[in-house]
Each structure stands twice: as C-alpha cells, then as structure tokens.
Design a protein around this motif. Structure first.
Motif, PDB file in Angstrom:
ATOM      1  N   MET A  15      34.518  16.718  28.142  1.00  0.00           N
ATOM      2  CA  MET A  15      33.928  16.440  29.445  1.00  0.00           C
ATOM      3  C   MET A  15      34.289  17.526  30.449  1.00  0.00           C
ATOM      4  N   LEU A  16      35.530  17.989  30.426  1.00  0.00           N
ATOM      5  CA  LEU A  16      35.954  19.066  31.327  1.00  0.00           C
ATOM      6  C   LEU A  16      35.209  20.360  31.003  1.00  0.00           C
ATOM      7  N   ALA A  17      35.069  20.673  29.707  1.00  0.00           N
ATOM      8  CA  ALA A  17      34.354  21.892  29.305  1.00  0.00           C
ATOM      9  C   ALA A  17      32.890  21.821  29.742  1.00  0.00           C
ATOM     10  N   VAL A  18      32.241  20.667  29.575  1.00  0.00           N
ATOM     11  CA  VAL A  18      30.844  20.505  29.979  1.00  0.00           C
ATOM     12  C   VAL A  18      30.714  20.652  31.499  1.00  0.00           C
ATOM     13  N   ALA A  19      31.650  20.064  32.242  1.00  0.00           N
ATOM     14  CA  ALA A  19      31.611  20.168  33.701  1.00  0.00           C
ATOM     15  C   ALA A  19      31.754  21.625  34.148  1.00  0.00           C
ATOM     16  N   ILE A  20      32.656  22.364  33.535  1.00  0.00           N
ATOM     17  CA  ILE A  20      32.845  23.781  33.885  1.00  0.00           C
ATOM     18  C   ILE A  20      31.602  24.581  33.540  1.00  0.00           C
ATOM     19  N   LEU A  21      31.025  24.333  32.362  1.00  0.00           N
ATOM     20  CA  LEU A  21      29.809  25.053  31.962  1.00  0.00           C
ATOM     21  C   LEU A  21      28.633  24.717  32.870  1.00  0.00           C
ATOM     22  N   LEU A  22      28.516  23.458  33.297  1.00  0.00           N
ATOM     23  CA  LEU A  22      27.452  23.096  34.238  1.00  0.00           C
ATOM     24  C   LEU A  22      27.629  23.811  35.573  1.00  0.00           C
TER      25      LEU A  22
END
Length: 160
Positions: A15-22
């Motif tokens: 979830m953290l990785a997806v948030a950073i990529l978004l």
C-alpha cells in the motif's frame, strides 16, 4: 520501545509503495500538462505573427501593398525600422520567422523583435476609449517585429 513509521506487513508495504508511485505519477502528469499548456500558449501568439510576416514579405516581393494601419495588428512598409535593429526580445520567435521564411524561399535581411507595453490611447475627460484602445489595453503587452526586405525597406509589424 522504538516504533517505525514503515509498515512491517507485506500488504502495508504494498500500500505504501502504491501510494508513493501514485504520487510520482501525479507529479509527472502535472509536469506534462504544464508543458503542453506552455506550448499551446506560445503557439497561440507566435503562429499568427509568423504567418503575418511571411504573408507580408510575399506581398512586398510581389509588389502588392501591405499597408494595414487599422485594427489590433498593424503592418507597414517603411524605409527605416520603427524599433532598434539590435533589439532581440524574442530570439526564439526570430528563429521561427527566419525558418518559416526559408521554407517559403523568401530572402530577408535583419529581423528584430521588441516586446513592450502598448501605447495608451489619449482619452479626453468625459469620453470613453475607442474600441481599438480598449482592445489594446485588454491584450497587455505588444509584440513589434521589424523585418528588412532587401530592396524594399523595413516591414514593421505590431501585434498584441
């Protein structure tokens, strides 16, 4: 006991990785939109000026009159330049004009540009601005272009 802000579980890390990529994707999208808006704004003002110069030079070399003293865009053929010939306020526009003239097989001498505040229309007390004066004030800055047409003089163009 020290507590970390980074998640320990795999779903939390994803979830953290997806948030950073978004967030990164949004920043890239913003930069691309900003660049395209800048290019569009540049094209809105430069393309009509380039077209006017090319059409006017063609008319001068064909012996047709180019006097256009009325309206927001004015074109005059004079023996001298109305702006300093060493004035180069818009070098990229000068290069674009020279390139467009070369594509049209038109030879010119010097090209000078000047960006300045438009002249203020003289207003007498109790009178309103003429429509031309209102239009100039609404446009903001004024672009002046001087193109030396060998054997004919200087083509002086003023556009908002």
């Amino acid at each position: 006991m020290k507590r970390s802000l980074l998640p320990k579980s795999l779903p939390g890390q994803l979830m953290l990785a997806v948030a950073i990529l978004l967030f990164v994707a949004q920043a890239i999208n913003f930069a691309l939109i900003l660049n395209s808006r800048r290019q569009l704004r540049n094209a809105q003002f430069t393309v009509p000026a380039i077209t006017r110069v090319v059409d006017s030079v063609e008319a001068v070399q064909a012996g047709e009159p180019v006097l256009d003293r009325f309206g927001a865009r004015q074109t005059r053929l004079l023996p001298v330049s109305r702006i300093a010939t060493d004035s180069h306020d818009a070098r990229s526009l000068e290069a674009s004009i020279r390139e467009a003239l070369a594509r049209a097989n038109l030879n010119v001498g010097q090209i000078a540009t000047q960006i300045r505040e438009p002249r203020r229309a003289a207003v007498r007390p109790g009178r309103t601005l003429p429509p031309r004066g209102q239009a100039r004030r609404r446009f903001g800055k004024e672009l002046r272009i001087a193109v030396e047409v060998p054997g004919h003089g200087w083509l002086n163009i003023r556009t908002p």
